[in-house]
Design a protein around this motif. Structure first.
Motif, mmCIF file in Angstrom:
data_model
loop_
_atom_site.group_PDB
_atom_site.id
_atom_site.type_symbol
_atom_site.label_atom_id
_atom_site.label_comp_id
_atom_site.label_asym_id
_atom_site.label_seq_id
_atom_site.Cartn_x
_atom_site.Cartn_y
_atom_site.Cartn_z
ATOM 1 N N SER A 300 12.842 12.879 18.321
ATOM 2 C CA SER A 300 11.863 11.993 17.695
ATOM 3 C C SER A 300 12.044 11.954 16.187
ATOM 4 C CB SER A 300 10.444 12.463 18.020
ATOM 5 O OG SER A 300 9.489 11.720 17.270
ATOM 6 N N GLY A 301 12.026 10.731 15.642
ATOM 7 C CA GLY A 301 12.058 10.552 14.201
ATOM 8 C C GLY A 301 10.672 10.512 13.585
ATOM 9 N N CYS A 302 9.644 10.750 14.417
ATOM 10 C CA CYS A 302 8.253 10.757 13.955
ATOM 11 C C CYS A 302 7.963 9.468 13.173
ATOM 12 C CB CYS A 302 7.964 12.003 13.132
ATOM 13 S SG CYS A 302 8.307 13.544 14.036
ATOM 14 N N ASP A 303 7.512 9.577 11.928
ATOM 15 C CA ASP A 303 7.206 8.360 11.159
ATOM 16 C C ASP A 303 8.169 8.165 9.995
ATOM 17 O OD1 ASP A 303 6.297 10.461 9.646
ATOM 18 O OD2 ASP A 303 4.358 9.567 9.140
ATOM 19 N N MET A 304 9.385 8.675 10.159
ATOM 20 C CA MET A 304 10.396 8.455 9.131
ATOM 21 C C MET A 304 10.816 6.989 9.061
ATOM 22 S SD MET A 304 13.205 11.517 8.921
ATOM 23 C CE MET A 304 13.347 11.804 10.678
ATOM 24 N N THR A 305 11.159 6.543 7.861
ATOM 25 C CA THR A 305 11.753 5.220 7.720
ATOM 26 C C THR A 305 13.181 5.267 8.274
ATOM 27 O OG1 THR A 305 12.726 5.649 5.547
ATOM 28 C CG2 THR A 305 10.439 4.850 5.588
ATOM 29 N N PRO A 306 13.734 4.139 8.681
ATOM 30 C CA PRO A 306 15.140 4.136 9.116
ATOM 31 C C PRO A 306 16.089 4.604 8.012
ATOM 32 C CG PRO A 306 14.054 2.108 9.811
ATOM 33 C CD PRO A 306 13.096 2.824 8.899
ATOM 34 N N GLU A 307 15.751 4.280 6.753
ATOM 35 C CA GLU A 307 16.591 4.717 5.641
ATOM 36 C C GLU A 307 16.597 6.238 5.527
ATOM 37 O OE1 GLU A 307 14.822 0.676 4.438
ATOM 38 O OE2 GLU A 307 14.193 2.471 5.529
ATOM 39 N N ALA A 308 15.406 6.839 5.582
ATOM 40 C CA ALA A 308 15.319 8.296 5.491
ATOM 41 C C ALA A 308 15.974 8.959 6.691
ATOM 42 C CB ALA A 308 13.860 8.724 5.382
ATOM 43 N N ALA A 309 15.817 8.353 7.874
ATOM 44 C CA ALA A 309 16.411 8.918 9.079
ATOM 45 C C ALA A 309 17.928 8.980 8.970
ATOM 46 C CB ALA A 309 15.998 8.090 10.294
ATOM 47 N N LEU A 310 18.532 7.896 8.508
ATOM 48 C CA LEU A 310 19.989 7.866 8.369
ATOM 49 C C LEU A 310 20.456 8.904 7.353
ATOM 50 C CD1 LEU A 310 22.476 5.879 9.272
ATOM 51 C CD2 LEU A 310 22.354 5.244 6.872
ATOM 52 N N CYS A 311 19.767 8.962 6.225
ATOM 53 C CA CYS A 311 20.169 9.898 5.173
ATOM 54 C C CYS A 311 19.942 11.344 5.593
ATOM 55 C CB CYS A 311 19.411 9.588 3.887
ATOM 56 S SG CYS A 311 19.838 7.989 3.169
ATOM 57 N N LYS A 312 18.905 11.573 6.370
ATOM 58 C CA LYS A 312 18.650 12.938 6.845
ATOM 59 C C LYS A 312 19.747 13.382 7.806
ATOM 60 C CE LYS A 312 14.837 15.888 8.384
ATOM 61 N NZ LYS A 312 13.414 15.916 8.807
ATOM 62 N N LEU A 313 20.231 12.465 8.635
ATOM 63 C CA LEU A 313 21.360 12.788 9.511
ATOM 64 C C LEU A 313 22.588 13.149 8.680
ATOM 65 C CD1 LEU A 313 21.300 10.206 12.461
ATOM 66 C CD2 LEU A 313 20.962 12.670 12.586
ATOM 67 N N TYR A 314 22.879 12.343 7.679
ATOM 68 C CA TYR A 314 24.015 12.650 6.797
ATOM 69 C C TYR A 314 23.866 14.041 6.202
ATOM 70 C CZ TYR A 314 26.864 8.388 6.355
ATOM 71 O OH TYR A 314 27.741 7.358 6.575
ATOM 72 N N PHE A 315 22.675 14.332 5.711
ATOM 73 C CA PHE A 315 22.445 15.614 5.045
ATOM 74 C C PHE A 315 22.585 16.786 6.015
ATOM 75 C CE2 PHE A 315 19.248 18.922 4.070
ATOM 76 C CZ PHE A 315 19.869 19.486 2.964
ATOM 77 N N LEU A 316 21.870 16.733 7.127
ATOM 78 C CA LEU A 316 21.867 17.872 8.048
ATOM 79 C C LEU A 316 23.237 18.107 8.678
ATOM 80 C CD1 LEU A 316 18.414 17.445 9.840
ATOM 81 C CD2 LEU A 316 19.048 19.142 8.112
ATOM 82 N N LEU A 317 23.915 17.034 9.038
ATOM 83 C CA LEU A 317 25.217 17.181 9.681
ATOM 84 C C LEU A 317 26.313 17.562 8.699
ATOM 85 C CD1 LEU A 317 24.984 14.194 12.183
ATOM 86 C CD2 LEU A 317 24.932 16.633 12.738
ATOM 87 N N SER A 318 26.013 17.507 7.408
ATOM 88 C CA SER A 318 26.979 17.930 6.387
ATOM 89 C C SER A 318 26.841 19.406 6.032
ATOM 90 C CB SER A 318 26.802 17.105 5.101
ATOM 91 O OG SER A 318 27.085 15.749 5.313
ATOM 92 N N GLN A 319 25.748 20.048 6.511
ATOM 93 C CA GLN A 319 25.501 21.430 6.133
ATOM 94 C C GLN A 319 26.120 22.396 7.147
ATOM 95 O OE1 GLN A 319 24.227 21.480 3.080
ATOM 96 N NE2 GLN A 319 24.175 19.264 3.439
ATOM 97 N N ARG A 320 26.344 23.602 6.679
ATOM 98 C CA ARG A 320 26.835 24.642 7.581
ATOM 99 C C ARG A 320 25.757 24.972 8.609
ATOM 100 N NH1 ARG A 320 29.564 28.894 3.216
ATOM 101 N NH2 ARG A 320 31.244 27.498 2.522
#
Length: 341
Positions: A300-320
């Protein structure tokens, strides 16, 4: 109290464009010269150091590599300045504000992103007032997050969206109240802002090469198109699915659900379910059409905007990797990007 000194990134955008035979285009050196005049005639305008990107970026040409450059510039100058202003094109401004909110961990100073619908070279315009407001917000002592200053309002960066294509008030924050407004003076609602962090500031780069994409459902969509995305080799790292209403999709489409399930369970693609409604939140327990997506492994993306959701994926998947995986951190508010209640 010593005078504030800001670091300014001029990335490009409509705000510094001039009319050319080919249409409006950014002109190097024009905005810095105009900004110096604005500063000279505006009382209490803070001191600043400006870095103009070369080439200037039309925001339609923005790429994740530019987020890394901005985060690196802020990191290099973090200790020497009291706040930061990013002057940016409006079309992808909400993506940049969202991305930087995640990339800048334990941010203890304001980072304010702004732009304009009408360039400084035309009159009347919204550019000058947006610049003045952004500089003033960036001197606020109780602001510890990435924000958007636009049309006399201050928005949380990862809650902002460009909602109108031609209005001066182009940006809104559909699922979170505005953080501040200008009504004779600069009114900041501290109760709505992120608290001052306790840890040391750190800028995290993201991996621009990650295979991440988005897909918006619509009546009659061709499942074969989505299957080609989901079942590709190498597999997608992440996908933002913009579903209907409270996070619903056609549960009668067995082929769709099988493709989603195979992608999440076999290929380990992280699929984030967001609503395509302007305002609202995903609740996959509410309808059978939503629970089918939960069983298929969507998060669930809860109430995230699509922009924040995409950027959060980039961020989390880039971390160790850590004790909590990206799928566990997605429903957790990291920078105020979602409501947990």
């Amino acid at each position: 109290m010593p005078a504030k000194h800001l670091f300014v990134i001029y990335a490009g955008g409509t705000i510094g464009m001039k009319a050319t035979p080919q249409g409006h285009s950014p002109v190097p050196g024009y905005l810095p010269a105009e900004l110096a005049q604005i500063a000279a005639r505006t009382p209490n305008f803070p001191a600043y150091t400006l870095k103009e990107y070369a080439p200037l970026i039309d925001s339609s040409n923005l790429k994740p590599e530019h987020w890394n450059a901005m985060a690196a510039d802020i990191s290099r100058n973090y200790a020497d300045y009291d706040g930061f202003v990013i002057i940016h094109g409006t079309d992808t401004l909400a993506y940049t504000a969202s991305a930087l909110s995640f990339m800048l961990e334990n941010l203890g100073k304001p980072v304010v992103v702004t732009g304009a619908m009408v360039p400084l070279s035309e009159h009347p315009n919204d550019a000058e007032q947006n610049l003045i407001d952004a500089f003033q917000w960036a001197t606020q002592p109780n602001l510890f997050e990435v924000c958007v200053a636009f049309n006399r309002q201050l928005l949380r960066g990862n809650r902002s969206r460009k909602l109108w294509g031609a209005e001066m008030g182009a940006f809104g924050s559909p699922n979170y109240p505005i953080l501040g407004r200008v009504q004779g003076h600069y009114e900041l609602n501290i109760a709505l802002c992120l608290p001052k962090p306790h840890g040391a500031f750190q800028a995290h780069p993201i991996n621009p090469a990650l295979p991440i994409t988005g897909f918006k459902l619509y009546p009659g969509f061709n499942v074969e198109i989505l299957k080609k995305l989901l079942l590709a080799e190498p597999p997608l790292a992440g996908l933002v699915l913009e579903s209907y209403g409270a996070g619903n999709a056609p549960d009668a489409d067995a082929e769709l659900l099988a493709a989603l399930s195979h992608s999440t369970h076999k290929q380990h693609t992280l699929i984030l379910n967001t609503t395509q409604c302007v305002s609202g939140r995903v609740d996959m327990d509410n309808y059978a059409t939503g629970s089918a997506l939960a069983r298929a492994g969507l998060v669930s993306g809860c109430d995230m905007t699509p922009e924040a959701a995409l950027c959060k994926l980039y961020f989390l998947l880039s971390q160790r990797t850590s004790v909590l995986g990206p799928e566990d951190k997605l429903p957790i508010s990291l920078r105020g990007e979602l409501s947990t209640g």
